[in-house]
Design a protein around this motif. Structure first.
Motif, PDB file in Angstrom:
ATOM      1  N   LEU A 448       4.362   0.824  -0.447  1.00 16.05           N
ATOM      2  CA  LEU A 448       4.880  -0.328  -1.193  1.00 16.05           C
ATOM      3  C   LEU A 448       5.228  -1.479  -0.259  1.00 16.05           C
ATOM      4  O   LEU A 448       5.014  -2.651  -0.591  1.00 16.05           O
ATOM      5  CB  LEU A 448       6.120   0.091  -1.982  1.00 16.05           C
ATOM      6  CG  LEU A 448       5.890   0.978  -3.212  1.00 16.05           C
ATOM      7  CD1 LEU A 448       7.188   1.606  -3.664  1.00 16.05           C
ATOM      8  CD2 LEU A 448       5.268   0.171  -4.345  1.00 16.05           C
ATOM      9  N   SER A 478       2.370  10.983  -7.485  1.00 15.96           N
ATOM     10  CA  SER A 478       2.230   9.528  -7.378  1.00 15.96           C
ATOM     11  C   SER A 478       0.818   9.122  -7.771  1.00 15.96           C
ATOM     12  O   SER A 478      -0.138   9.879  -7.603  1.00 15.96           O
ATOM     13  CB  SER A 478       2.509   9.064  -5.941  1.00 15.96           C
ATOM     14  OG  SER A 478       3.821   9.388  -5.564  1.00 15.96           O
ATOM     15  N   THR A 482       0.560   3.092  -5.653  1.00 14.21           N
ATOM     16  CA  THR A 482       1.669   3.489  -4.777  1.00 14.21           C
ATOM     17  C   THR A 482       1.358   4.743  -3.980  1.00 14.21           C
ATOM     18  O   THR A 482       2.020   5.010  -2.976  1.00 14.21           O
ATOM     19  CB  THR A 482       2.944   3.715  -5.593  1.00 14.21           C
ATOM     20  OG1 THR A 482       2.707   4.744  -6.551  1.00 14.21           O
ATOM     21  CG2 THR A 482       3.379   2.437  -6.293  1.00 14.21           C
TER      22      THR A 482
END
Length: 520
Positions: A448, A478, A482
């Motif tokens: 991120l 995830s 991301t």
């Protein structure tokens, strides 16, 4: 004349000035340059010499900023120093006449030159080097201020243009032409963003000799770096690797324990002794070290991982130890990041590298450049603090695993911990799973924050299948974007020495094959 100034707004001015006495230094060729510049979208031209101005005006309808350059015996002022120069340029057809507007000794005052330009009906441009000179030019009534002489009135010429001066001049109001070392489209665009009315570009467009030299010098540097042999040092918390490296290959290597007290004069003597047999076989020295390197000094990031004397003068000590001025040093994880980018799993891609061994380090390569940061801290992932103030590496590194095992009365050697896990012992599996969860969460946060193409995981623990498998399991929840693209380091323990070896070879080649600056 207001319409002429409006024509310059948000436009490109091309300086059609060939190399003095070069094969292109004729009025006919200068006029051809002007036509080509106009065809490419130039709004105006900057031309040196009355004969060249006249030749351009006969073939091209773009407005010309006229100048005359002279080398005077008693003054450093070169641009349009004489009143006769002003008259000649106006007679040749220049619409704007530029003069040196610096506060240097000169044969004719700036005020007298401005009055002479006004008498011809031309617009007046002051080429300045400082904000104070810009203020003076504005107060005198110059129509245009150009940052032309920033960096050229004393001392080494900077590589980059003076965007701050552009912004400061723009804040004064009026027309500002950014000029001087704007040698790429990106820099020209940055000048507009900084507040310039227009940007003047010269060598990068019209001086074929200079552009050819830029490419030739870059190729020569790459070729020289490829042939450089570097004594590469990778100083870690527990082990130190020394190697002779050339063009991404390890020629010879030696491994030794990192014995304390690290960073002291006796330690450097011992380090030199380890490489004594290689004397005369290398062109430069590169050191990849645990800790932070900034302004030639070496400082510990986590004394618990590797304690060194505060602000150890690393570069100076390396020069003395190995008898060479060609020395480079950086953080070991940063060097490994560059190694994986150049020769390994991150080749050619924006890369974030993480090494997990006794401690945790990191490095970032973005846009083809190693990111070290303003103080050498960039990529120091292991030093990130949690809400409890603990370093990340305290929880997720080899030292962290050892401490956790010791706390529950188990063997605190990481090899023993992973061996116990392989044997099915639950305590070991729980410790490794906890460290892997910490790492997986950190990897998502780093994706991120940095958003690299790939995250390369290396180090003695980072490459263990049992550790990686648990990280991949934790990352499975995830999703893109991301979830990072996680790959294993390809260079193993050689990433750091290959990275620092390549960086040191490049610096050594740069120093040995210095070419012309990319002045605009």
């Amino acid at each position: 004349m207001t319409a002429l100034l409006d024509q310059l707004k948000d436009g490109l001015i091309v300086s059609c000035q060939p190399v003095d006495d070069g094969p292109m230094d004729t009025p006919a060729i200068v006029a051809a340059m002007a036509l080509a510049a106009g065809a490419g979208g130039a709004r105006a031209l900057r031309v040196e010499g009355a004969d060249n101005v006249a030749a351009v005006m006969q073939r091209c309808d773009l407005p010309v900023i006229g100048i005359v350059k002279r080398d005077l015996a008693d003054s450093a002022v070169r641009i349009t120093p004489w009143l006769d120069d002003v008259q000649a340029l106006a007679a040749a057809g220049a619409r704007i006449i530029a003069v040196d507007g610096t506060a240097r000794a000169r044969p004719v005052s700036v005020g007298e030159l401005l009055a002479a330009i006004r008498a011809t009906g031309c617009l007046a441009m002051a080429d300045i080097a400082t904000l104070e000179e810009a203020r003076a030019a504005r107060a005198m009534g110059f129509d245009i201020v150009g940052t032309t002489l920033s960096g050229y009135t004393g001392g080494p010429v900077p590589a980059a243009p003076d965007l701050q001066l552009v912004a400061d001049c723009a804040a004064l109001g009026g027309v500002v032409v950014a000029e001087g070392r704007y040698n790429t489209p990106a820099l020209a665009a940055a000048a507009l963003t900084a507040g310039a009315t227009a940007v003047c570009v010269g060598s990068a467009v019209t001086r074929q000799e200079h552009v050819t030299q830029w490419f030739d010098t870059a190729i020569a540097k790459a070729a020289a770096a490829r042939e450089r042999t570097v004594l590469a040092l990778d100083i870690g918390g527990t082990k130190s690797l020394l190697a002779l490296v050339r063009n991404g290959s390890v020629l010879e290597e030696r491994l030794a324990r990192t014995e304390g007290p690290v960073g002291t004069p006796p330690w450097f003597v011992a380090l030199g002794a380890l490489a004594a047999g290689w004397a005369g076989r290398y062109d430069a020295v590169g050191a990849a070290v645990t800790g932070r390197v900034h302004d030639g000094a070496w400082r510990a990031l986590n004394p618990g991982t590797l304690a060194i004397p505060e602000s150890t003068p690393l570069l100076d000590r390396l020069r003395r130890t190995f008898g060479t001025a060609a020395v480079l040093a950086c953080n070991d994880a940063q060097a490994a990041a560059w190694g994986e980018y150049r020769f390994g799993a991150g080749r050619g891609r924006d890369t974030l590298f993480l090494t997990v061994s006794s401690g945790i380090g990191g490095g970032i390569v973005r846009g083809g450049a190693l990111v070290t940061g303003s103080t050498g801290l960039a990529g120091s992932v292991g030093q990130l603090r949690g809400p409890d103030g603990q370093r990340f590496e305290t929880r997720a590194s080899g030292f962290g695993l050892s401490a956790a095992a010791r706390a529950i009365g188990r063997p605190d050697d990481t090899r023993a911990i992973f061996a116990a896990d392989a044997a099915g012992e639950a305590w070991a599996a729980e410790l490794i799973a906890a460290a892997a969860r910490e790492m997986a969460a950190m990897l998502v946060n780093l994706q991120l924050l940095v958003d690299p193409d790939v995250i390369v995981l290396g180090g003695g623990i980072g490459l263990l299948p049992a550790y990686r498998r648990r990280i991949e399991q934790d990352l499975s929840s995830s999703t893109a974007p991301t979830r990072p693209t996680l790959v294993a380091a390809a260079l193993g323990t050689h990433a750091g020495i290959l990275g620092i070896g390549d960086l040191a070879a490049q610096q050594s080649a740069d120093d040995a094959t210095a070419g012309p600056s990319l002045s605009g």
